[in-house]
Design an enzyme around this catalytic site. Sequence first.
Site, mmCIF file in Angstrom:
data_model
loop_
_atom_site.group_PDB
_atom_site.id
_atom_site.type_symbol
_atom_site.label_atom_id
_atom_site.label_comp_id
_atom_site.label_asym_id
_atom_site.label_seq_id
_atom_site.Cartn_x
_atom_site.Cartn_y
_atom_site.Cartn_z
ATOM 1 N N ARG A 45 -4.674 2.688 25.474
ATOM 2 C CA ARG A 45 -3.691 1.675 25.188
ATOM 3 C C ARG A 45 -2.361 2.288 24.764
ATOM 4 N NH1 ARG A 45 -7.620 -1.556 21.187
ATOM 5 N NH2 ARG A 45 -9.144 -0.001 21.832
ATOM 6 N N ASP A 105 -2.658 16.260 23.802
ATOM 7 C CA ASP A 105 -3.140 16.942 22.607
ATOM 8 C C ASP A 105 -4.030 18.111 23.056
ATOM 9 O OD1 ASP A 105 -3.512 17.099 19.758
ATOM 10 O OD2 ASP A 105 -5.395 16.045 19.948
HETATM 11 P P1 IMP Z 1 -6.278 14.832 24.509
HETATM 12 O O1 IMP Z 1 -7.356 14.461 25.484
HETATM 13 O O2 IMP Z 1 -6.813 15.600 23.346
HETATM 14 O O3 IMP Z 1 -5.083 15.478 25.124
HETATM 15 O O4 IMP Z 1 -5.887 13.507 23.795
HETATM 16 C C1 IMP Z 1 -4.978 12.651 24.221
HETATM 17 C C2 IMP Z 1 -5.169 11.339 23.482
HETATM 18 O O5 IMP Z 1 -5.547 11.533 22.118
HETATM 19 C C3 IMP Z 1 -3.872 10.598 23.432
HETATM 20 O O6 IMP Z 1 -3.746 9.738 24.518
HETATM 21 C C4 IMP Z 1 -3.990 9.828 22.150
HETATM 22 O O7 IMP Z 1 -4.641 8.598 22.397
HETATM 23 C C5 IMP Z 1 -4.867 10.646 21.273
HETATM 24 N N1 IMP Z 1 -4.069 11.406 20.290
HETATM 25 C C6 IMP Z 1 -3.743 12.710 20.326
HETATM 26 N N2 IMP Z 1 -2.994 13.070 19.295
HETATM 27 C C7 IMP Z 1 -2.797 11.936 18.579
HETATM 28 C C8 IMP Z 1 -2.048 11.648 17.391
HETATM 29 O O8 IMP Z 1 -1.383 12.503 16.766
HETATM 30 N N3 IMP Z 1 -2.080 10.353 16.967
HETATM 31 C C9 IMP Z 1 -2.791 9.382 17.615
HETATM 32 N N4 IMP Z 1 -3.476 9.604 18.726
HETATM 33 C C10 IMP Z 1 -3.484 10.876 19.209
#
Ligand code: IMP
Length: 179
Positions: A45, A105
């Site tokens: 979302r 992230d």
């Molecule tokens: P990844 O798969 O670890 O790259 O995560 C990406 C997803 O994690 C993003 O779309 C966010 O929904 C969530 N996310 C990563 N960092 C944050 C943060 O600092 N605050 C809130 N959601 C986060």
Amino acid sequence: MSHPPYVIDEMISAKAIAARIEALAREIHAEFDGTDKLVVVGLLRGSFVFIADLVRELDLPVEVDFLEASSYGDGMESSREVRILKDLRGQIEGRDVLVVEDIVDTGHTLAKVTEYLATRQPARLRTIALLDKPARREVPFKATWTGFEIPDEFVVGYGIDYGQRNRNLPFIGKVRFTG
Ligand code: IMP
Ligand code: MG
């Protein structure tokens, strides 16, 4: 789910976000100039505010679709195992696709989502993330366009949540625990 007490410190103002989106839109125009088959895909979302502002800066014929991948749940840790919870409504074969994400992230989400979308043979597949935390990367992934690189802080606002709250803040802020 309840969380320890925290406050939110502004990190990126609404004004700075708007200015950055204007600049990103110019780069997107340069890439997709002349296309009549662009589909902008928002990841639910967290991207809903960003995609709304971004598409309104695009002077191109554009369709909007959404996809939901599994992610954090209600905490601060990435689940790492990415599943498609809600698929696109439309076809993307032969189309130009721009995937819009709130934040990269660990990299697992966009790495998996782009791998999945690539199997449907879009003409072009590009990605844009408003935020990037390169220090947190676990799998190599670089979005085609990034709004802001930020340090390893947990952020909220402008569509991004902590435990489903704070998506409605007009700026990006970092969560600071006070308990
Ligand atoms: P990844 O798969 O670890 O790259 O995560 C990406 C997803 O994690 C993003 O779309 C966010 O929904 C969530 N996310 C990563 N960092 C944050 C943060 O600092 N605050 C809130 N959601 C986060
Ligand atoms: Mg997300």
